[in-house]
Write an enzyme that holds these catalytic residues in place. Structure first.
Site, PDB file in Angstrom:
ATOM      1  N   LYS A 172      41.352  -4.958   4.690  1.00  0.00           N
ATOM      2  CA  LYS A 172      42.226  -3.809   4.924  1.00  0.00           C
ATOM      3  C   LYS A 172      42.504  -3.029   3.652  1.00  0.00           C
ATOM      4  O   LYS A 172      42.945  -1.881   3.699  1.00  0.00           O
ATOM      5  CB  LYS A 172      43.559  -4.269   5.535  1.00  0.00           C
ATOM      6  CG  LYS A 172      43.441  -4.924   6.892  1.00  0.00           C
ATOM      7  CD  LYS A 172      44.790  -5.039   7.589  1.00  0.00           C
ATOM      8  CE  LYS A 172      45.854  -5.728   6.761  1.00  0.00           C
ATOM      9  NZ  LYS A 172      45.532  -7.135   6.449  1.00  0.00           N
ATOM     10  N   LYS A 199      52.160 -11.945   2.845  1.00  0.00           N
ATOM     11  CA  LYS A 199      51.479 -12.409   1.642  1.00  0.00           C
ATOM     12  C   LYS A 199      51.338 -11.307   0.597  1.00  0.00           C
ATOM     13  O   LYS A 199      51.668 -11.509  -0.581  1.00  0.00           O
ATOM     14  CB  LYS A 199      50.119 -12.955   2.064  1.00  0.00           C
ATOM     15  CG  LYS A 199      49.146 -13.285   0.966  1.00  0.00           C
ATOM     16  CD  LYS A 199      47.855 -13.822   1.549  1.00  0.00           C
ATOM     17  CE  LYS A 199      47.305 -12.958   2.664  1.00  0.00           C
ATOM     18  NZ  LYS A 199      46.981 -11.563   2.237  1.00  0.00           N
ATOM     19  N   ASP A 234      43.505 -16.611   7.399  1.00  0.00           N
ATOM     20  CA  ASP A 234      43.515 -17.172   8.749  1.00  0.00           C
ATOM     21  C   ASP A 234      42.427 -18.231   8.872  1.00  0.00           C
ATOM     22  O   ASP A 234      42.591 -19.251   9.540  1.00  0.00           O
ATOM     23  CB  ASP A 234      43.289 -16.075   9.791  1.00  0.00           C
ATOM     24  CG  ASP A 234      44.474 -15.121   9.854  1.00  0.00           C
ATOM     25  OD1 ASP A 234      44.578 -14.265   8.961  1.00  0.00           O
ATOM     26  OD2 ASP A 234      45.300 -15.253  10.775  1.00  0.00           O
ATOM     27  N   LYS A 242      48.144 -16.526   6.498  1.00  0.00           N
ATOM     28  CA  LYS A 242      47.651 -15.839   7.685  1.00  0.00           C
ATOM     29  C   LYS A 242      48.030 -14.357   7.642  1.00  0.00           C
ATOM     30  O   LYS A 242      48.989 -13.966   6.972  1.00  0.00           O
ATOM     31  CB  LYS A 242      48.186 -16.483   8.966  1.00  0.00           C
ATOM     32  CG  LYS A 242      49.652 -16.200   9.256  1.00  0.00           C
ATOM     33  CD  LYS A 242      50.091 -16.743  10.613  1.00  0.00           C
ATOM     34  CE  LYS A 242      49.487 -16.002  11.767  1.00  0.00           C
ATOM     35  NZ  LYS A 242      49.944 -14.600  11.871  1.00  0.00           N
TER      36      LYS A 242
END
Length: 256
Positions: free
Chosen positions: A40, A14, A127, A9
């Site tokens: 991102k 991560k 997610d 998520k």
């Protein structure tokens, strides 16, 4: 060539985990390629001084197909080969489809044949696992999927969803679940909760990372822990995790 995908998520650590593992593996003399599959486009920033690199989708938008493979790639700390898929213009596209387009472009430009990595790591936002976000699981991409989680409820929920997606894709020849990575947040009963999740999923915990201020300090310097604090216990934890991931891939599964 070993190919793995790391899901988790948003905000679970991560990309920090992947970048430090990539640095650890590069330190062993392996040729490592890290491909950020998050809109991102910040997966690899700690491998090159905290700066962002041109994304594949930016190049496609600005120059169609008039760019070289070398313009898509930046060499980071330890020689890690860094690529960022990027995302669509906000409000004007699907991030999942952007990942598909970026990975297709990498293959079209011959990235794997030219750079000949020993190991490819796809860093994927997890997610939800739908559309293009499942691309790194597909045949020809990752062989194993590892999921980063903590003992926080939302992280565990996301990890369970990712594992369910992997199971649902099994008959299509997609990557299999290699195990969980516990990135501690020091919540109550954290170890027990993640162990129970692993048991429910029929997998194991391949590595555990402590919650450490050194991670934040390294990121403030625009570096991985391996670069900023190479002799620290935290750096060794990332090295141990890197070894565990390789072992899990070679043995065909994870071990608690």
């Amino acid at each position: 060539m070993i190919k793995i995908a790391v899901y988790g998520k948003g905000g679970i650590g991560k990309s920090t985990t992947v970048s430090n593992v990539a640095a650890a593996l590069a330190g062993q003399g392996l040729r490592v390629m890290q491909i950020g599959c998050d809109p991102k486009a910040d997966s690899t920033t700690m491998l090159h001084g905290g700066t962002r690199i041109p994304t594949v989708l930016d190049l496609v938008r600005e120059r169609k197909d008039n760019f070289s493979l070398e313009e898509m790639v930046v060499q980071g700390f330890g020689g890690v080969i860094c690529v960022e898929a990027g995302g669509p213009t906000p409000g004007l596209g699907c991030a999942g489809r952007g990942i598909v387009a970026a990975l297709d472009k990498l293959a079209e430009k011959g990235a794997y044949e030219v750079y000949k990595p020993d190991l490819v790591i796809y860093d994927v936002l997890g997610d939800v696992v739908c559309g293009g976000f499942s691309m790194p699981m597909r045949r020809g991409y990752a062989d194993k999927v590892f999921v980063v989680t903590s003992g926080e409820n939302m992280a565990i929920y996301a990890a369970a969803n990712i594992a369910t997606a992997i199971e649902n894709f099994r008959d299509r020849g997609y990557a299999s679940l290699g195990g969980l990575i516990l990135n501690r947040r020091n919540v109550k009963n954290e170890q027990q909760k993640v162990e129970e999740l692993a048991q429910e999923l029929g997998t194991g915990i391949v590595g555990t990372l402590d919650h450490s201020d050194l991670v934040t300090q390294a990121e403030e310097l625009g570096k991985t822990v391996l670069e900023a604090f190479p002799d620290s216990d935290m750096a060794q934890q990332y090295r141990d995790l890197a070894e565990s991931l390789l072992r899990a891939c070679r043995e065909g599964g994870a071990r608690v």
